[in-house]
Design a protein around this motif. Structure first.
Motif, PDB file in Angstrom:
ATOM      1  N   SER A  50      14.871 123.742  49.768  1.00 44.74           N
ATOM      2  CA  SER A  50      14.064 122.661  49.202  1.00 44.74           C
ATOM      3  C   SER A  50      14.925 121.716  48.385  1.00 44.74           C
ATOM      4  CB  SER A  50      12.951 123.229  48.318  1.00 44.74           C
ATOM      5  OG  SER A  50      13.519 123.874  47.182  1.00 44.74           O
ATOM      6  N   THR A  69      15.911 119.899  44.954  1.00 43.93           N
ATOM      7  CA  THR A  69      15.787 120.184  43.523  1.00 43.93           C
ATOM      8  C   THR A  69      15.100 118.971  42.906  1.00 43.93           C
ATOM      9  OG1 THR A  69      17.795 121.522  43.533  1.00 43.93           O
ATOM     10  CG2 THR A  69      17.018 120.729  41.400  1.00 43.93           C
ATOM     11  N   ARG A  70      13.828 119.106  42.589  1.00 44.38           N
ATOM     12  CA  ARG A  70      13.016 117.984  42.138  1.00 44.38           C
ATOM     13  C   ARG A  70      13.668 117.249  40.980  1.00 44.38           C
ATOM     14  NH1 ARG A  70       7.472 118.565  43.464  1.00 44.38           N
ATOM     15  NH2 ARG A  70       7.207 116.496  42.561  1.00 44.38           N
ATOM     16  N   ARG A 111       9.308 118.202  47.239  1.00 42.88           N
ATOM     17  CA  ARG A 111      10.071 119.451  47.335  1.00 42.88           C
ATOM     18  C   ARG A 111      10.561 119.733  48.751  1.00 42.88           C
ATOM     19  NH1 ARG A 111      11.075 124.697  45.399  1.00 42.88           N
ATOM     20  NH2 ARG A 111      10.502 126.344  46.866  1.00 42.88           N
TER      21      ARG A 111
END
Length: 221
Positions: free
Chosen positions: A131, A133-134, A201
């Motif tokens: 995902s 990394t916000r 994400r």
């Protein structure tokens, strides 16, 4: 003034750390649980590492006009490469792959549900995902440390910092006799300057799936 300097120092330290950790990129493996795994070999024609293993036979793809696309499988072997991806996210990615691979193949083949003359059978397996990394994956497109690194990665066609990806396997059979014609494992990810792919994400993984579907269609033309 002092607070601004401290903030800049902190950001520089974060960027330096991310530059060190972001350079490592996990490559797909010839996943032991794949039926085609014993036939997969290192792919010397792909220095980018996107398709590190493959099996290829001499096939005239234009002799095939239809395809049976099996539902996308989620790999469950111990050598899978899912990095902090929930069961629900895996299922969502598999459904997204189903839809986009169908759409891509429909541009060239008639989609059928059963073997027929001049038909291929395609099995796609989702073997890994990472995902975004916000916030940081977006921030590092503009940060003075991450920006230049991502610019270089974009020029090389390689991964951006803290950006998601998708790993998968494709196995292609002659539907009439189940003979393996082609197989490969691959990894796809967005261009390092694709800001939109860093926002959600799983957005980068979905862009990777879009690329995967386009790549398969190009291989079969």
């Amino acid at each position: 003034m002092m607070r601004s300097l401290k903030t800049l120092s902190l950001l520089a330290a974060i960027s330096g750390l991310l530059l060190l950790t972001g350079c490592a990129s996990t490559r797909p493996t010839p996943y032991a649980g794949l039926p085609s795994s014993p036939q997969l070999r290192p792919n010397p024609e792909d220095p980018s590492g996107r398709v590190p293993y493959q099996y290829a036979s001499n096939v005239k793809w234009r002799e095939y006009s239809s395809v049976v696309l099996e539902p996308v499988e989620i790999y469950s072997g111990a050598d899978g490469q899912f990095e902090d991806i929930s069961a629900q996210e895996k299922e969502a990615l598999a459904q997204y792959m189903d839809a986009h691979f169908q759409k891509a193949l429909a541009g060239r083949f008639t989609l059928v549900n059963a073997p027929s003359p001049q038909a291929l059978r395609v099995r796609v397996t989702l073997t890994g995902a990472k995902s975004n990394t916000r916030f940081l994956s977006t921030f590092l497109r503009f940060d003075i440390g991450g920006g230049p690194y991502n610019a270089v990665q974009a020029a090389r066609g390689e991964e951006g910092l803290l950006t998601g990806s998708v790993s998968y396997a494709v196995e292609i059979f002659d539907a009439s006799n189940n003979r393996l014609l082609n197989a490969y494992v691959a990894k796809q990810f967005p261009n390092a300057w694709n800001i939109g792919a860093t926002l959600g994400r799983m957005d980068a993984s979905k862009v990777g799936i879009d690329k995967a579907a386009e790549d398969l269609l190009a291989r079969l033309n």
